[in-house]
Scaffold this motif. Structure first.
Motif, PDB file in Angstrom:
ATOM      1  N   LEU A  65      -4.241  -0.478   4.499  1.00 48.22           N
ATOM      2  CA  LEU A  65      -4.424  -1.066   3.153  1.00 48.22           C
ATOM      3  C   LEU A  65      -5.778  -0.530   2.581  1.00 48.22           C
ATOM      4  CD1 LEU A  65      -4.015  -4.856   4.266  1.00 48.22           C
ATOM      5  CD2 LEU A  65      -2.502  -3.769   2.643  1.00 48.22           C
ATOM      6  N   PRO A  66      -5.928  -0.557   1.091  1.00 47.85           N
ATOM      7  CA  PRO A  66      -6.998   0.160   0.398  1.00 47.85           C
ATOM      8  C   PRO A  66      -8.473  -0.729   0.965  1.00 47.85           C
ATOM      9  CG  PRO A  66      -5.272  -0.402  -0.921  1.00 47.85           C
ATOM     10  CD  PRO A  66      -4.861  -1.039   0.324  1.00 47.85           C
TER      11      PRO A  66
ATOM     12  N   GLY B 234       0.600  -2.294   5.888  1.00 50.03           N
ATOM     13  CA  GLY B 234       0.336  -1.702   4.335  1.00 50.03           C
ATOM     14  C   GLY B 234       0.828  -2.853   3.366  1.00 50.03           C
TER      15      GLY B 234
ATOM     16  N   LEU C 122     -10.121  -4.658  -0.519  1.00 47.29           N
ATOM     17  CA  LEU C 122      -8.999  -4.967  -1.146  1.00 47.29           C
ATOM     18  C   LEU C 122      -9.267  -6.425  -1.812  1.00 47.29           C
ATOM     19  CD1 LEU C 122      -6.040  -4.520  -2.336  1.00 47.29           C
ATOM     20  CD2 LEU C 122      -5.398  -5.343  -0.157  1.00 47.29           C
TER      21      LEU C 122
ATOM     22  N   SER D 192       0.836  -1.320   0.155  1.00 47.16           N
ATOM     23  CA  SER D 192      -0.120  -0.044   0.037  1.00 47.16           C
ATOM     24  C   SER D 192       1.043   1.312  -0.029  1.00 47.16           C
ATOM     25  CB  SER D 192      -0.931   0.028   1.296  1.00 47.16           C
ATOM     26  OG  SER D 192      -1.895   1.137   1.285  1.00 47.16           O
TER      27      SER D 192
ATOM     28  N   GLU E 289      -4.266 -10.483   4.637  1.00 46.33           N
ATOM     29  CA  GLU E 289      -4.149  -8.724   4.961  1.00 46.33           C
ATOM     30  C   GLU E 289      -3.222  -9.035   6.200  1.00 46.33           C
ATOM     31  OE1 GLU E 289      -7.341  -6.231   3.429  1.00 46.33           O
ATOM     32  OE2 GLU E 289      -8.400  -8.115   4.013  1.00 46.33           O
TER      33      GLU E 289
ATOM     34  N   GLY F  82      -4.794   3.541  -4.130  1.00 47.44           N
ATOM     35  CA  GLY F  82      -4.145   3.303  -2.646  1.00 47.44           C
ATOM     36  C   GLY F  82      -2.809   2.286  -2.895  1.00 47.44           C
ATOM     37  N   VAL F  83      -2.683   1.469  -3.870  1.00 46.39           N
ATOM     38  CA  VAL F  83      -1.659   0.516  -3.749  1.00 46.39           C
ATOM     39  C   VAL F  83      -0.427   1.242  -4.452  1.00 46.39           C
ATOM     40  CG1 VAL F  83      -0.911  -1.500  -5.038  1.00 46.39           C
ATOM     41  CG2 VAL F  83      -3.209  -1.377  -4.207  1.00 46.39           C
TER      42      VAL F  83
END
Length: 492
Positions: A54-55, A77, A58, A49, A72, A97-98
């Protein structure tokens, strides 16, 4: 360098095994040999991320990019995914966001060794400082404890009680009589392999765990922090090979389970700019591997490991790692980076070891720089006993009732598989000595100590060897357990 000598217990006669000194990759071909040891995993990915968060959603977004999110790691991130789509990385990188999506890489975290038999042992007497009151049978062979003044630290009341040390390594002998009472928990991130070491060969993980926190129980050896607890996390297969995603998940697990210290006696020296093998989706069949050039992915891999270790530091976990056994000057050869010791927030440990200690145990230089250790002013934070096998002779000598080759006594003695004990050498053995001292510091503090404080105490208490100040071989100095738990707190 990994050199081992195993010793059976529970028998009227002990069987000793000493490894042949394995030939190392030519230093002139170091970069090429290292690159060949690191293999890109064609269908395994690490998602980074742009931040520590994290987005959102995801999993579904990864699925839309033809991948499957498997893990996750909130707060780091980082996430782990799989995909058979060769364009997955490009597609998933476009998720809002990645930062990047890279392949996972496998590496040889340490090298297993073969062994040859040698004569049986006699009973040994305790010849360590009488003031310790210690009567563990093989304690006299632990010259590393003498070098860092561990017995003096115990006499001062510091034994690591209240500290939890996570050992990220290969498999462990979970029933070893010198470990069992201190094992709080164990887990494996190696698919198809439990945490329990599955053979009777040399167990690297058991050896490192024993140096840190073997129980003081009169049976065999004693850990630097004998009252600390152990969280054993298997991130390498019993054969020594692992993936960086397993390491990342192991770090996260250790932090989630409140480890005060992480020890990683493992790693890979990776050229920042080189070609690598890709496993083509069949990691067990090297015949179809292909060559790829992935300089950008290696740069991002360093970022990913750094995200995990930074997260550990932020959560209050001190991270220690061995500096590596390539005899590489990181200050000069900046293309070669050692992971994880070169990652953000990691305390990197070089190795020391005597030559001919068995011939002159009272006068031998215990702080000689080991022949194999990586070095470099910016690459080494501290030094610790790692042992060596440079003694040129083959004579057999007796120390404290133990009859063995003289070179074997220059290595580090600790636990191994099937309830046995072993000599071994490497920065893998140096890291646990430093991790044990860190555990003593945390225990002295009453538990839960900020990594910056632990580092400060280590620095204030280390014996400044070599050039004054931080130097390429000893870093800020060789760790000193006694000074750490006495004057170290006042001097930080």
């Amino acid at each position: 360098m990994t050199l081992g000598l195993a010793l059976m217990t529970g028998c009227s006669k002990e069987e000793i095994q000493v490894s042949d000194v394995a030939a190392q990759a030519s230093r002139s071909n170091l970069a090429e040999a290292t690159a060949q040891g690191v293999v890109r995993r064609s269908h395994e990915y690490i998602i980074l991320s742009a931040t520590d968060a994290l987005p959102a959603d995801l999993a579904s977004k990864t699925a839309a990019a033809n991948g499957k999110l498997t893990t996750e790691l909130p707060g780091t991130g980082l996430a782990i995914a799989t995909s058979t789509d060769p364009d997955f990385a490009a597609k998933a990188s476009r998720i809002s966001g990645v930062r990047s999506v890279i392949h996972d890489f496998s590496y040889q975290g340490y090298n297993p060794v073969s062994a040859r038999e040698t004569p049986a042992l006699n009973e040994s007497d305790n010849t360590n400082p009488a003031s310790t009151g210690d009567n563990d049978r093989f304690f006299p062979l632990q010259w590393g404890h003498t070098a860092i003044q561990a017995p003096e630290a115990w006499n001062a009341g510091a034994r690591g009680r209240g500290a939890l040390v996570a050992v990220l390594d290969g498999g462990f002998d979970l029933t070893h009589p010198d470990l069992q009472a201190n094992i709080q928990e164990s887990v494996s991130y190696v698919p198809g392999e439990p945490a329990q070491f599955a053979s009777t060969a040399f167990s690297h993980g058991t050896h490192t765990a024993g140096t840190i926190a073997a129980v003081d129980n009169t049976i065999g050896v004693v850990g630097v922090a004998p009252d600390a607890k152990l969280l054993l996390v298997k991130v390498l297969a019993d054969g020594g090979r692992g993936s960086f995603s397993w390491m990342i998940q192991g770090i996260y697990y250790a932090v989630a389970h409140n480890a005060d210290v992480i020890n990683m006696s493992l790693g890979a020296a990776i050229p920042r700019n080189s070609k690598y093998l890709d496993d083509n989706g069949t990691p067990d069949d090297p015949s179809d591997d292909k060559v790829v050039n992935e300089t950008k992915e290696i740069q991002e891999l360093l970022v990913a490991i750094g995200k995990a270790t930074t997260y550990a530091n932020k959560k209050g976990t001190t991270v220690i790692a061995s500096a590596g056994n390539d005899a590489n000057n990181g200050q000069r050869d900046q293309d070669l980076v050692h992971i994880p010791s070169g990652a953000t927030g990691v305390i990197s440990i070089s190795a020391t070891g005597p030559i001919g200690w068995a011939l002159n145990p009272l006068t031998a230089d215990l702080d000689r720089v080991a022949s194999y250790t990586n070095y470099g002013t910016s690459d080494v934070d501290f030094a610790a006993p790692g042992g060596d096998a440079e003694y040129p002779g083959n004579e057999i000598v007796t120390v404290a009732g133990v009859r063995q080759y003289a070179f074997a006594f220059d290595m580090v003695f600790s636990c191994t598989s099937a309830g046995r004990y072993s000599w071994s050498a490497g920065t893998s053995m140096a890291g646990p000595h430093a991790a044990g001292v860190a555990a003593l510091i945390v225990g002295k503090n009453g538990g839960q100590m900020a990594p910056a404080q632990v580092r400060a105490v280590l620095r204030a208490s280390a014996d400044d060897l070599g050039k004054t100040g931080r130097d390429p071989y000893y870093g800020y100095g060789r760790v000193n357990a006694y000074r750490a738990v006495t004057t170290g707190f006042q001097a930080q």
